[in-house]
Design a protein around this motif. Sequence first.
Motif, PDB file in Angstrom:
ATOM      1  N   UNK A  98       0.791  -1.226   0.000  1.00  0.00           N
ATOM      2  CA  UNK A  98       0.000   0.000   0.000  1.00  0.00           C
ATOM      3  C   UNK A  98       0.830   1.287   0.000  1.00  0.00           C
ATOM      4  N   UNK A  99       2.006   1.260   0.577  1.00  0.00           N
ATOM      5  CA  UNK A  99       2.825   2.479   0.679  1.00  0.00           C
ATOM      6  C   UNK A  99       3.957   2.390  -0.334  1.00  0.00           C
ATOM      7  N   UNK A 100       3.945   3.288  -1.313  1.00  0.00           N
ATOM      8  CA  UNK A 100       4.876   3.207  -2.435  1.00  0.00           C
ATOM      9  C   UNK A 100       6.070   4.155  -2.311  1.00  0.00           C
ATOM     10  N   UNK A 101       6.080   5.001  -1.303  1.00  0.00           N
ATOM     11  CA  UNK A 101       7.162   5.996  -1.215  1.00  0.00           C
ATOM     12  C   UNK A 101       8.039   5.797   0.013  1.00  0.00           C
ATOM     13  N   UNK A 102       8.146   4.552   0.477  1.00  0.00           N
ATOM     14  CA  UNK A 102       9.032   4.294   1.622  1.00  0.00           C
ATOM     15  C   UNK A 102      10.469   4.640   1.247  1.00  0.00           C
ATOM     16  N   UNK A 103      10.866   4.253   0.046  1.00  0.00           N
ATOM     17  CA  UNK A 103      12.191   4.624  -0.471  1.00  0.00           C
ATOM     18  C   UNK A 103      12.006   5.662  -1.565  1.00  0.00           C
ATOM     19  N   UNK A 132      13.708  13.495 -19.328  1.00  0.00           N
ATOM     20  CA  UNK A 132      13.144  12.383 -20.091  1.00  0.00           C
ATOM     21  C   UNK A 132      14.244  11.471 -20.630  1.00  0.00           C
ATOM     22  N   UNK A 133      15.412  12.020 -20.873  1.00  0.00           N
ATOM     23  CA  UNK A 133      16.545  11.203 -21.315  1.00  0.00           C
ATOM     24  C   UNK A 133      16.954  10.224 -20.220  1.00  0.00           C
ATOM     25  N   UNK A 134      16.994  10.702 -18.991  1.00  0.00           N
ATOM     26  CA  UNK A 134      17.363   9.842 -17.862  1.00  0.00           C
ATOM     27  C   UNK A 134      16.277   8.801 -17.608  1.00  0.00           C
ATOM     28  N   UNK A 135      15.005   9.208 -17.727  1.00  0.00           N
ATOM     29  CA  UNK A 135      13.909   8.240 -17.589  1.00  0.00           C
ATOM     30  C   UNK A 135      14.072   7.102 -18.596  1.00  0.00           C
ATOM     31  N   UNK A 136      14.370   7.455 -19.844  1.00  0.00           N
ATOM     32  CA  UNK A 136      14.516   6.440 -20.888  1.00  0.00           C
ATOM     33  C   UNK A 136      15.712   5.530 -20.607  1.00  0.00           C
ATOM     34  N   UNK A 137      16.790   6.109 -20.108  1.00  0.00           N
ATOM     35  CA  UNK A 137      17.968   5.298 -19.807  1.00  0.00           C
ATOM     36  C   UNK A 137      17.689   4.320 -18.674  1.00  0.00           C
ATOM     37  N   UNK A 161      11.418  -7.866  -4.802  1.00  0.00           N
ATOM     38  CA  UNK A 161      11.149  -6.739  -5.700  1.00  0.00           C
ATOM     39  C   UNK A 161      10.656  -5.582  -4.848  1.00  0.00           C
ATOM     40  N   UNK A 162      11.407  -4.481  -4.861  1.00  0.00           N
ATOM     41  CA  UNK A 162      11.135  -3.362  -3.952  1.00  0.00           C
ATOM     42  C   UNK A 162      10.728  -2.132  -4.751  1.00  0.00           C
ATOM     43  N   UNK A 163       9.682  -1.453  -4.284  1.00  0.00           N
ATOM     44  CA  UNK A 163       9.205  -0.247  -4.955  1.00  0.00           C
ATOM     45  C   UNK A 163       9.986   0.976  -4.484  1.00  0.00           C
ATOM     46  N   UNK A 164      10.437   1.772  -5.448  1.00  0.00           N
ATOM     47  CA  UNK A 164      11.128   3.039  -5.150  1.00  0.00           C
ATOM     48  C   UNK A 164      10.449   4.154  -5.941  1.00  0.00           C
ATOM     49  N   UNK A 165      10.170   5.257  -5.262  1.00  0.00           N
ATOM     50  CA  UNK A 165       9.644   6.427  -5.956  1.00  0.00           C
ATOM     51  C   UNK A 165      10.825   7.283  -6.424  1.00  0.00           C
ATOM     52  N   UNK A 166      10.856   7.569  -7.726  1.00  0.00           N
ATOM     53  CA  UNK A 166      11.924   8.380  -8.311  1.00  0.00           C
ATOM     54  C   UNK A 166      11.333   9.705  -8.770  1.00  0.00           C
ATOM     55  N   UNK A 218       7.434  12.005 -11.747  1.00  0.00           N
ATOM     56  CA  UNK A 218       7.436  10.975 -10.713  1.00  0.00           C
ATOM     57  C   UNK A 218       7.325   9.596 -11.357  1.00  0.00           C
ATOM     58  N   UNK A 219       8.196   8.702 -10.949  1.00  0.00           N
ATOM     59  CA  UNK A 219       8.177   7.319 -11.436  1.00  0.00           C
ATOM     60  C   UNK A 219       8.096   6.373 -10.244  1.00  0.00           C
ATOM     61  N   UNK A 220       7.297   5.332 -10.370  1.00  0.00           N
ATOM     62  CA  UNK A 220       7.334   4.232  -9.409  1.00  0.00           C
ATOM     63  C   UNK A 220       7.995   3.061 -10.116  1.00  0.00           C
ATOM     64  N   UNK A 221       9.091   2.585  -9.552  1.00  0.00           N
ATOM     65  CA  UNK A 221       9.879   1.543 -10.200  1.00  0.00           C
ATOM     66  C   UNK A 221      10.087   0.367  -9.262  1.00  0.00           C
TER      67      UNK A 221
END
Length: 247
Positions: A84-89, A102-107, A150-155, A135-138
């Motif tokens: 439920x909590x996606x922004x712990x990291x 956007x270049x870094x997102x693509x990389x 598999x760990x969720x990180x908010x970028x 904002x990206x959730x990866x």
Amino acid sequence: MSMTNYQIEQFKKLKTEVTRFMMMYQFALNELETKIEIVKEEFQFLHDYNPIEHTKSRVKSLESIMNKIGRKGIAFSLEDIKREIKDIAGLRITCSFISDIYRIRDMLQNQFNLHIFEVKDYIEHPKPNGYRSLHLLAEVPVNMSDGSESVCVEIQIRTIAMDFWASLEHKIFYKYNQSVPARLIQELKEASDSANRLDQQMERLHREISVIKENQADDTEELTRLFLNNKAFQLPQALLELGKEAE
């Protein structure tokens, strides 16, 4: 009342599980930061240019997580918290120009095979208060001693101007519990628009200067080619041949 051996063992088990849970998120950030360093070195080596100004990472404290699960009504279960909590990291990347974002997102997505499962583009669609960022959730694979997770990180990826505005906006309203006067909200929105105009202007200048540099490089290459093909350039070699005949 003293704790029984069973209670002590249960407490130790819970402590181990929570410690492992928090370590997973720190290891995920370590993994991502290593990838970011590779991006920086690659750009510097291949393009003599570094699109990343700086990075900042953090793992929420256990107290902060507990407060959030209380507000959201989440059961105190590590599996529920993870789901439920996606922004712990969180990892924040500050870039020089909008195009770098956007270049870094693509990389991250293509070259490092990072699974990005949610994107919120607050650059194309800013928040009502003027906040801009990508904002990206990866999902980041983390290898632990007892298996892979598999760990969720908010970028968050933003420019220097976006980061400047967001940092000051946070400081202005930090722990401010009352309703914000409409006049101040409007002024902050105008400040965000000014920062965006600066970003757009610097992006345009960056593109124009890049074109000029490319044209200069092409001109230099053409002059060198003409010089090497010029017969006058062969004169020293001809003189060397004459010298050999004289010997």
